[in-house]
Scaffold this motif. Sequence first.
Motif, mmCIF file in Angstrom:
data_model
loop_
_atom_site.group_PDB
_atom_site.id
_atom_site.type_symbol
_atom_site.label_atom_id
_atom_site.label_comp_id
_atom_site.label_asym_id
_atom_site.label_seq_id
_atom_site.Cartn_x
_atom_site.Cartn_y
_atom_site.Cartn_z
ATOM 1 N N SER A 162 0.832 -1.212 0.000
ATOM 2 C CA SER A 162 0.000 0.000 0.000
ATOM 3 C C SER A 162 0.863 1.257 0.000
ATOM 4 C CB SER A 162 -0.945 -0.004 1.202
ATOM 5 O OG SER A 162 -0.203 0.027 2.411
ATOM 6 N N VAL A 163 2.056 1.171 0.567
ATOM 7 C CA VAL A 163 2.980 2.310 0.545
ATOM 8 C C VAL A 163 3.406 2.607 -0.890
ATOM 9 C CG1 VAL A 163 5.227 3.150 1.320
ATOM 10 C CG2 VAL A 163 3.790 1.824 2.877
ATOM 11 N N VAL A 164 3.717 1.564 -1.642
ATOM 12 C CA VAL A 164 4.127 1.735 -3.039
ATOM 13 C C VAL A 164 2.970 2.297 -3.863
ATOM 14 C CG1 VAL A 164 4.973 0.541 -5.091
ATOM 15 C CG2 VAL A 164 5.824 -0.117 -2.847
ATOM 16 N N ILE A 165 1.781 1.805 -3.621
ATOM 17 C CA ILE A 165 0.603 2.312 -4.335
ATOM 18 C C ILE A 165 0.375 3.783 -4.006
ATOM 19 C CG2 ILE A 165 -1.904 2.086 -4.539
ATOM 20 C CD1 ILE A 165 -1.459 -0.958 -4.077
ATOM 21 N N ALA A 166 0.574 4.153 -2.752
ATOM 22 C CA ALA A 166 0.424 5.561 -2.363
ATOM 23 C C ALA A 166 1.457 6.445 -3.055
ATOM 24 C CB ALA A 166 0.549 5.690 -0.849
ATOM 25 N N ILE A 167 2.671 5.939 -3.203
ATOM 26 C CA ILE A 167 3.709 6.702 -3.907
ATOM 27 C C ILE A 167 3.310 6.912 -5.361
ATOM 28 C CG2 ILE A 167 6.093 6.608 -4.761
ATOM 29 C CD1 ILE A 167 6.791 5.096 -2.149
ATOM 30 N N ILE A 168 2.864 5.855 -6.002
ATOM 31 C CA ILE A 168 2.468 5.942 -7.413
ATOM 32 C C ILE A 168 1.301 6.909 -7.594
ATOM 33 C CG2 ILE A 168 1.480 4.638 -9.348
ATOM 34 C CD1 ILE A 168 3.107 2.217 -8.267
ATOM 35 N N LEU A 169 0.300 6.804 -6.738
ATOM 36 C CA LEU A 169 -0.864 7.691 -6.846
ATOM 37 C C LEU A 169 -0.504 9.146 -6.572
ATOM 38 C CD1 LEU A 169 -3.653 5.505 -5.199
ATOM 39 C CD2 LEU A 169 -3.318 6.004 -7.629
ATOM 40 N N SER A 170 0.401 9.372 -5.627
ATOM 41 C CA SER A 170 0.794 10.758 -5.336
ATOM 42 C C SER A 170 1.548 11.379 -6.501
ATOM 43 C CB SER A 170 1.627 10.824 -4.064
ATOM 44 O OG SER A 170 2.894 10.231 -4.260
ATOM 45 N N VAL A 171 2.314 10.579 -7.212
ATOM 46 C CA VAL A 171 3.024 11.091 -8.387
ATOM 47 C C VAL A 171 2.036 11.371 -9.518
ATOM 48 C CG1 VAL A 171 4.678 10.476 -10.201
ATOM 49 C CG2 VAL A 171 5.226 10.013 -7.816
ATOM 50 N N LEU A 172 1.095 10.458 -9.719
ATOM 51 C CA LEU A 172 0.143 10.617 -10.820
ATOM 52 C C LEU A 172 -0.857 11.750 -10.604
ATOM 53 C CD1 LEU A 172 -0.679 6.896 -11.664
ATOM 54 C CD2 LEU A 172 0.750 8.485 -12.964
#
Length: 57
Positions: free
Chosen positions: A20-30
């Motif tokens: 979920s941390v990785v998903i949060a990073i990806i979503l914050s960038v997008l």
Amino acid sequence: MFKALQIRKVSQVAAVDKLSVVIAIILSVLFFKETLTIKTIIEALLIISGTILFTMK
């Protein structure tokens, strides 16, 4: 997550939960146009590789 704990080992569920941390990073960038640093990329890759290692056992 509670259903996963009923059918899998805690170590496997916890490892996948950390994605979920990785998903949060990806979503914050997008969506929020956050800047990706080399440190963040390395951290995300370590989380992903650790998750893969834990789920393969």
